[in-house]
Design a protein around this motif. Structure first.
Motif, PDB file in Angstrom:
ATOM      1  N   PHE A   1      -0.808  22.097  -6.128  1.00 20.47           N
ATOM      2  CA  PHE A   1      -0.317  22.574  -4.835  1.00 20.47           C
ATOM      3  C   PHE A   1       1.196  22.770  -4.779  1.00 20.47           C
ATOM      4  O   PHE A   1       1.702  23.338  -3.820  1.00 20.47           O
ATOM      5  CB  PHE A   1      -0.758  21.632  -3.720  1.00 20.47           C
ATOM      6  N   GLY A   2       1.925  22.287  -5.782  1.00 18.71           N
ATOM      7  CA  GLY A   2       3.373  22.473  -5.766  1.00 18.71           C
ATOM      8  C   GLY A   2       4.083  21.569  -6.746  1.00 18.71           C
ATOM      9  O   GLY A   2       3.500  20.644  -7.308  1.00 18.71           O
ATOM     10  N   GLN A  55       2.221  33.340   3.422  1.00 24.81           N
ATOM     11  CA  GLN A  55       2.297  32.003   2.821  1.00 24.81           C
ATOM     12  C   GLN A  55       2.004  30.925   3.857  1.00 24.81           C
ATOM     13  O   GLN A  55       1.364  29.916   3.564  1.00 24.81           O
ATOM     14  CB  GLN A  55       3.684  31.782   2.212  1.00 24.81           C
ATOM     15  N   VAL A  56       2.477  31.137   5.078  1.00 29.06           N
ATOM     16  CA  VAL A  56       2.190  30.184   6.159  1.00 29.06           C
ATOM     17  C   VAL A  56       0.689  30.126   6.418  1.00 29.06           C
ATOM     18  O   VAL A  56       0.110  29.040   6.589  1.00 29.06           O
ATOM     19  CB  VAL A  56       2.938  30.579   7.454  1.00 29.06           C
ATOM     20  N   TYR A  75      -0.859  28.159   3.638  1.00 28.42           N
ATOM     21  CA  TYR A  75      -0.489  26.754   3.808  1.00 28.42           C
ATOM     22  C   TYR A  75      -1.402  26.062   4.824  1.00 28.42           C
ATOM     23  O   TYR A  75      -1.936  24.972   4.569  1.00 28.42           O
ATOM     24  CB  TYR A  75       0.970  26.683   4.252  1.00 28.42           C
ATOM     25  N   LEU A 106      -4.890  25.603   3.404  1.00 27.71           N
ATOM     26  CA  LEU A 106      -4.952  24.538   2.399  1.00 27.71           C
ATOM     27  C   LEU A 106      -4.842  23.158   3.039  1.00 27.71           C
ATOM     28  O   LEU A 106      -5.460  22.194   2.555  1.00 27.71           O
ATOM     29  CB  LEU A 106      -3.843  24.729   1.359  1.00 27.71           C
ATOM     30  N   ILE A 107      -4.083  23.050   4.122  1.00 23.61           N
ATOM     31  CA  ILE A 107      -4.003  21.777   4.848  1.00 23.61           C
ATOM     32  C   ILE A 107      -5.394  21.350   5.302  1.00 23.61           C
ATOM     33  O   ILE A 107      -5.798  20.187   5.141  1.00 23.61           O
ATOM     34  CB  ILE A 107      -3.067  21.897   6.072  1.00 23.61           C
ATOM     35  N   LEU A 145       2.340  20.647  -1.004  1.00 27.43           N
ATOM     36  CA  LEU A 145       2.112  21.805  -0.141  1.00 27.43           C
ATOM     37  C   LEU A 145       3.384  22.159   0.628  1.00 27.43           C
ATOM     38  O   LEU A 145       3.740  23.339   0.747  1.00 27.43           O
ATOM     39  CB  LEU A 145       0.963  21.517   0.830  1.00 27.43           C
ATOM     40  N   ASN A 146       4.066  21.142   1.128  1.00 25.35           N
ATOM     41  CA  ASN A 146       5.334  21.379   1.826  1.00 25.35           C
ATOM     42  C   ASN A 146       6.373  21.977   0.884  1.00 25.35           C
ATOM     43  O   ASN A 146       7.112  22.893   1.256  1.00 25.35           O
ATOM     44  CB  ASN A 146       5.858  20.068   2.416  1.00 25.35           C
ATOM     45  N   THR A 167       5.933  23.831  -1.731  1.00 21.71           N
ATOM     46  CA  THR A 167       5.638  25.238  -2.013  1.00 21.71           C
ATOM     47  C   THR A 167       6.002  26.132  -0.833  1.00 21.71           C
ATOM     48  O   THR A 167       6.602  27.198  -1.011  1.00 21.71           O
ATOM     49  CB  THR A 167       4.151  25.413  -2.360  1.00 21.71           C
ATOM     50  N   LEU A 168       5.646  25.715   0.363  1.00 20.64           N
ATOM     51  CA  LEU A 168       5.981  26.508   1.549  1.00 20.64           C
ATOM     52  C   LEU A 168       7.493  26.694   1.671  1.00 20.64           C
ATOM     53  O   LEU A 168       7.983  27.801   1.913  1.00 20.64           O
ATOM     54  CB  LEU A 168       5.437  25.836   2.816  1.00 20.64           C
ATOM     55  N   ALA A 205       7.396  21.278   8.312  1.00 23.93           N
ATOM     56  CA  ALA A 205       7.335  20.952   6.880  1.00 23.93           C
ATOM     57  C   ALA A 205       8.680  20.393   6.408  1.00 23.93           C
ATOM     58  O   ALA A 205       8.727  19.427   5.638  1.00 23.93           O
ATOM     59  CB  ALA A 205       6.958  22.192   6.073  1.00 23.93           C
TER      60      ALA A 205
END
Length: 265
Positions: free
Chosen positions: A74-75, A157-158, A161, A164-165, A181-182, A184-185, A224
């Motif tokens: 995820f990041g 992307q939002v 995100y 995926l959350i 995840l944060n 990557t965003l 985020a």
């Protein structure tokens, strides 16, 4: 170079033998519902980068697949290993794909359909085998879709995100996934701002700064940034994150001008 090294072959066949020994009714497909994740070589115009799987030589099963493998896709975090989420370096079981009707979503629906596929496939797999054997050669293309300007890139992307959350909550891996995840965003926010500056000559200075302001003021991004631990990124990124958080549009534009024009590799 062989796809599996000797150790991995031994592990695979021992696993199969023990599975058959424990339950003679076990079907052979239950063993082959696995994933093989290898290494890859990325070729740039100015050199070559060989990706080595940080978990090479290990085998993960059932619950630990989600916690120790999927969550790492995820990041990226500083001082913590991560895994490339793209599917092109992975061998998947077609039997598992057909059994659970796992499919890629449309690119029109999600900007990164690979990670959506991953969340569904890894949740069903019995085991994951890791290797650093290079089985894929990726040639970097400066004119690829990922480097082209897309005015909706950050909004897409939002959307990804938020999806995926919800998925990591259902899979019960939210706590081990949220920082990645944060990250990557926020990284995509920085990159989107960089592209806004790069294409300001085409879109106009006023419009580009307006777009940067909209990114900075996005409520999902702001949340985020608040919950993200700054120690998880390098100093440069930390500075840019602070500027985004405080809506410093002109400073951001200036920094990205330097990155785009003076710090080119």
């Amino acid at each position: 170079m062989p796809m599996f090294d000797i150790l991995e072959l031994v592990i695979l066949f021992l696993s199969y033998y023990l599975t058959r020994k424990i339950s003679k009714k076990a079907h052979i497909l239950e063993f082959w519902l696995f994933i093989f994740i290898g290494g890859f070589q990325r070729v740039y115009h100015n050199g070559t980068f060989v990706y080595e799987n940080p978990l090479s030589g290990r085998v993960f099963e059932k619950e630990e697949i989600l916690i120790k493998v999927l969550s790492k896709m995820f990041g990226q975090l500083v001082n913590s290993s991560s895994l490339e989420m793209s599917v092109w370096k992975v061998l998947f079981s077609n039997e598992l794909i057909q059994k659970y009707n796992i499919r890629f979503p449309s690119e029109r629906e999600f900007i990164s359909e690979d990670i959506i596929f991953d969340t569904e496939y890894y949740a069903k797999a019995n085991r994951v085998v890791m290797s650093s054997d290079v089985g894929y050669y990726y040639c970097d293309n400066e004119d690829s879709l990922t480097t082209k300007y897309n005015p909706n890139r950050f909004d897409l992307q939002v959307k990804l995100y938020l999806e995926l959350i919800e998925r990591v909550k259902r899979l019960k891996i939210y706590e081990v996934s949220i920082d990645r995840l944060n990250a990557t965003l926020i990284a995509v926010a920085r990159y989107s701002i960089k592209l806004e500056q790069k294409f300001s000559f085409r879109n106009g200075l006023i419009q580009s700064k307006r777009n940067i302001k909209e990114i900075c003021q996005n409520s999902v991004l702001k949340n985020a940034l608040i919950s993200f631990k700054s120690k998880n990124v390098n100093f440069q990124s930390r500075v840019v994150n602070c500027l985004i958080k405080n809506n410093c549009i002109n400073f951001l534009f200036g920094i990205m001008f330097i990155k785009n024009n003076l710090l080119k590799k």
